[in-house]
Motif scaffolding. Sequence first.
Motif: not given
Length: 174
Positions: A125-129, A139-143, A151-154
Amino acid sequence: MKKLVLIIVALFSFASCENPSVEEGLASLEASLAELQAAMSGVDVNQMLADIATMQDQVETMETDVEEYELQVAEWESQIQGILADLAGVQEIIDNAGTKDQVAAILADVEGIQAMIDQLVLLADYDYDGVINGLDQCPDTELGLTVNEQGCSEEQAAALTATASSTTTSSTGG
């Protein structure tokens, strides 16, 4: 005394005797000597001495050249020995090198390891979500952002929905 007189008489008679073979021999020697003198008169001794001196200089030059050539040959022999040593090293490498089958087996092992690495990447889990990379559509969700099961933000989910609807609209022709 009679004996002495007899000896003197014998000597005088012997000396006055002419020997034709001795005279012919002397005449032949005189003729040969005359021929030799005639042949020698055409010889330039000074030129011969100069030629000999020139030849001696040439011999000395050749001797110097030979010494230089011997040094060059010795250097070449040394270089050849170095090349032979290098070739022996190359031969050792060749002798210890793997065969095509060995290289193919190593390549298969590397490919197997790569497959395992790819599986580990999917499980990470590279983006730690909290969503593994294999299922993470963002895959690039902010911490620290809350994400859905993909694995997606709103914001990322809204962008995916907008992209999906425009793709569906363009593919259906509407």
